[in-house]
Design an enzyme around this catalytic site. Sequence first.
Site, PDB file in Angstrom:
ATOM      1  N   GLY A 195       0.818  -1.202   0.000  1.00  0.00           N
ATOM      2  CA  GLY A 195       0.000   0.000   0.000  1.00  0.00           C
ATOM      3  C   GLY A 195       0.850   1.249   0.000  1.00  0.00           C
ATOM      4  O   GLY A 195       2.072   1.189   0.179  1.00  0.00           O
ATOM      5  N   PRO A 197       2.467   4.866   1.209  1.00  0.00           N
ATOM      6  CA  PRO A 197       3.022   5.253   2.512  1.00  0.00           C
ATOM      7  C   PRO A 197       1.954   5.872   3.409  1.00  0.00           C
ATOM      8  O   PRO A 197       1.137   6.679   2.970  1.00  0.00           O
ATOM      9  CB  PRO A 197       4.099   6.283   2.147  1.00  0.00           C
ATOM     10  CG  PRO A 197       4.466   5.982   0.737  1.00  0.00           C
ATOM     11  CD  PRO A 197       3.213   5.484   0.082  1.00  0.00           C
ATOM     12  N   GLY A 198       1.963   5.465   4.680  1.00  0.00           N
ATOM     13  CA  GLY A 198       1.063   6.058   5.661  1.00  0.00           C
ATOM     14  C   GLY A 198      -0.303   5.425   5.746  1.00  0.00           C
ATOM     15  O   GLY A 198      -1.165   5.914   6.480  1.00  0.00           O
ATOM     16  N   GLY A 200      -1.069   2.465   6.960  1.00  0.00           N
ATOM     17  CA  GLY A 200      -1.264   1.690   8.188  1.00  0.00           C
ATOM     18  C   GLY A 200      -0.689   0.294   8.158  1.00  0.00           C
ATOM     19  O   GLY A 200      -1.112  -0.569   8.926  1.00  0.00           O
ATOM     20  N   LYS A 201       0.301   0.025   7.298  1.00  0.00           N
ATOM     21  CA  LYS A 201       0.879  -1.318   7.219  1.00  0.00           C
ATOM     22  C   LYS A 201       1.619  -1.678   8.504  1.00  0.00           C
ATOM     23  O   LYS A 201       1.422  -2.756   9.075  1.00  0.00           O
ATOM     24  CB  LYS A 201       1.824  -1.402   6.011  1.00  0.00           C
ATOM     25  CG  LYS A 201       1.141  -1.112   4.683  1.00  0.00           C
ATOM     26  CD  LYS A 201       2.080  -1.269   3.524  1.00  0.00           C
ATOM     27  CE  LYS A 201       3.183  -0.231   3.530  1.00  0.00           C
ATOM     28  NZ  LYS A 201       2.677   1.146   3.368  1.00  0.00           N
ATOM     29  N   THR A 202       2.470  -0.787   8.953  1.00  0.00           N
ATOM     30  CA  THR A 202       3.216  -1.047  10.192  1.00  0.00           C
ATOM     31  C   THR A 202       2.285  -1.050  11.399  1.00  0.00           C
ATOM     32  O   THR A 202       2.488  -1.812  12.350  1.00  0.00           O
ATOM     33  CB  THR A 202       4.323   0.008  10.376  1.00  0.00           C
ATOM     34  OG1 THR A 202       5.142   0.049   9.197  1.00  0.00           O
ATOM     35  CG2 THR A 202       5.195  -0.333  11.567  1.00  0.00           C
ATOM     36  N   GLU A 418      -6.350  34.350  -9.158  1.00  0.00           N
ATOM     37  CA  GLU A 418      -7.125  33.360  -8.398  1.00  0.00           C
ATOM     38  C   GLU A 418      -8.614  33.508  -8.680  1.00  0.00           C
ATOM     39  O   GLU A 418      -9.347  32.504  -8.694  1.00  0.00           O
ATOM     40  CB  GLU A 418      -6.845  33.509  -6.901  1.00  0.00           C
ATOM     41  CG  GLU A 418      -5.392  33.306  -6.498  1.00  0.00           C
ATOM     42  CD  GLU A 418      -4.827  31.982  -6.979  1.00  0.00           C
ATOM     43  OE1 GLU A 418      -5.583  30.988  -7.069  1.00  0.00           O
ATOM     44  OE2 GLU A 418      -3.618  31.930  -7.277  1.00  0.00           O
ATOM     45  N   HIS A 421      -9.373  31.513 -11.839  1.00  0.00           N
ATOM     46  CA  HIS A 421      -9.548  30.085 -11.548  1.00  0.00           C
ATOM     47  C   HIS A 421     -10.935  29.831 -10.950  1.00  0.00           C
ATOM     48  O   HIS A 421     -11.639  28.881 -11.336  1.00  0.00           O
ATOM     49  CB  HIS A 421      -8.486  29.613 -10.551  1.00  0.00           C
ATOM     50  CG  HIS A 421      -7.112  29.488 -11.132  1.00  0.00           C
ATOM     51  ND1 HIS A 421      -6.844  28.771 -12.273  1.00  0.00           N
ATOM     52  CD2 HIS A 421      -5.914  29.971 -10.705  1.00  0.00           C
ATOM     53  CE1 HIS A 421      -5.548  28.828 -12.529  1.00  0.00           C
ATOM     54  NE2 HIS A 421      -4.956  29.555 -11.596  1.00  0.00           N
ATOM     55  N   ASP A 493       0.508  26.141 -13.420  1.00  0.00           N
ATOM     56  CA  ASP A 493      -0.785  25.813 -14.022  1.00  0.00           C
ATOM     57  C   ASP A 493      -0.606  25.242 -15.421  1.00  0.00           C
ATOM     58  O   ASP A 493      -1.246  24.249 -15.795  1.00  0.00           O
ATOM     59  CB  ASP A 493      -1.673  27.061 -14.093  1.00  0.00           C
ATOM     60  CG  ASP A 493      -1.997  27.619 -12.718  1.00  0.00           C
ATOM     61  OD1 ASP A 493      -2.094  26.819 -11.770  1.00  0.00           O
ATOM     62  OD2 ASP A 493      -2.137  28.846 -12.596  1.00  0.00           O
TER      63      ASP A 493
END
Length: 611
Positions: A195, A197-198, A200-202, A418, A421, A493
């Site tokens: 999966g 990074p981050g 929740g594997k560990t 902005e 956009h 952009d």
Amino acid sequence: MNTYKNLSMWLVIGLTAILLVNLFNQKTETRLPMTYSQFWTSVENGAIQKVTIQGDRVLGFSADGQPFVTVTPVDTELIPMLRKSGVDISVKEPEHESLWMSIFISWFPMLLLIGVWIFFMRQMQMGGKGGGGALGFGRTRAKMQEEGEVKVTFKDVAGIDEAKNELEEIVDFLKDPEKFTTLGGRIPKGVLLAGSPGTGKTLLARAIAGEAEVPFFTISGSDFVEMFVGVGASRVRDLFTQGMKNAPCIIFIDEIDAVGRHRGAGLGGGHDEREQTLNQLLVEMDGFNANDGVIIIAATNRPDVLDPALLRPGRFDRQVVVPVPDIKGRQLILEIYGKKTKLADNVDMAVIARGTPGFSGADLENLVNEAALIAARQEAKEITLEFLEIAKDKIMMGAERKSMIIPEKEKKLTAYHEAGHAIVARLLPGTDPIHKVTIIPRGRAMGLMMQLPIDEKYSYSKQYILNRIAISYGGWIAEKLIFNEITTGAGNDIEVASEMARKMVCEFGMSDELGPLAYGKKEEQIFLGREIAQHRDYSEETARKIDEVVKEIILDAISVTTTLLEENIDILKAVAEELLEKETIALDDIDRIIEELGKEKELESDSAKES
């Protein structure tokens, strides 16, 4: 434990140093040896001032103060002669030196050297806690977790229910193997957690350690490989030896791609140390020697670079994908981390979950922690929804740089950029709702227009991508319309829009001219682990055609954006003025401006015609 060990070692060293100083640095007087005949003659001549009789030894001082020593036989005339000559006489008991003390003093330096040598040899062999001493390179560096040592359980894991269920089955087997073996089945020998990074594997591995009532070994893939040849393979053998001694047990290898990458891609060929380590791992997992009761769980972010032999059944029987959580999973994760903080009672985590698409479990934990830090800085007694929103914006858009001094012209240009956009994002049908528009510098950007999707998106339509390209050029077109010039502020952009257009043609098959084909095969050097080249598997004519179609997509998007902003230039100016006044606005502010200008019905009719 290590503190007491170090303290004891320094205490022994200190005592040894003191003893050596006392033994070898004692101050001794230098006395002149004198024969008994010389001593007798000196007494008769009155040349002796003072003597001390200690057994058969006579220590004294001559008349000129010179110390001397002599050995005297049994002589009954000595004392009368000394008294007659007026010599000051004193008597001491003879010193009885212990035989063992003499031996100890004689052999102490040699014993000390032998002891120091034994101590350092043991340290080199043991190599400390991780087995990394000079003679202990081949020992595993895995850390063993005892029952009750890890406090994390499956209750602390949320948002990845399918992966959690797979691993709960492993724990159930270790607790009640007969339940699974009655019908002749066997538990998987290995489970690979894959999966981003981050995700929740560990954390899942730590939850297994907290739930399983068996020994749990943890080690990183990089801990196997050293600069010395054969060390990695030796550590693999030692790891599985320790596992067999403590079976049934679980061995968790984090970041296994450090040692399990595809063979044959390294610089060292077949003699590469990493490949030897991988070969030994393959043999230990499923070779002639069965490792019954030893279950391997590994985690990686790059399952695509692992060796196929490592992924076959019998080694890693299961590959469990640990995905980024959906909106429900994000809410559960936020609630788990929220319980560990002083959260206000009226905080609805569903609101934050809807506004954090694509966040991993680690991102959500960081969000709650940032909110706690912000609340602490403002001396609040609890974490409210406002603090969570501020933390979310900080993570997604970057920290505000309010102290940055911006010239008025630059500020006005940013406001129109902005606003361009925002107007395109608001008026084009089928786009994501606007979350926030700001001209306060955040991170590396001078201003931001941010959108958040209503629902989770797993695939994107052609029209959606075309709208994204049109929105990307909104700022660039607004600068041209209002100031009749363009700036470098639109550089990112243009880059994003160009990349999306090229992917539409070369990867997604969204071009009628070139058809549903993939152009450009990615080549990857596995030992480097990055996509560093793209192989051109098409002709020069096709390459020119790709460039033409990409340019056509961009120009069409620019045309749509230009028309939209020219027809609604009054809305553009009003939104820009609102930004200059408030610096940050939301979708409600834009809708209010449109309503005040009386254009809401006109826009609704335009949307109806387009649909």
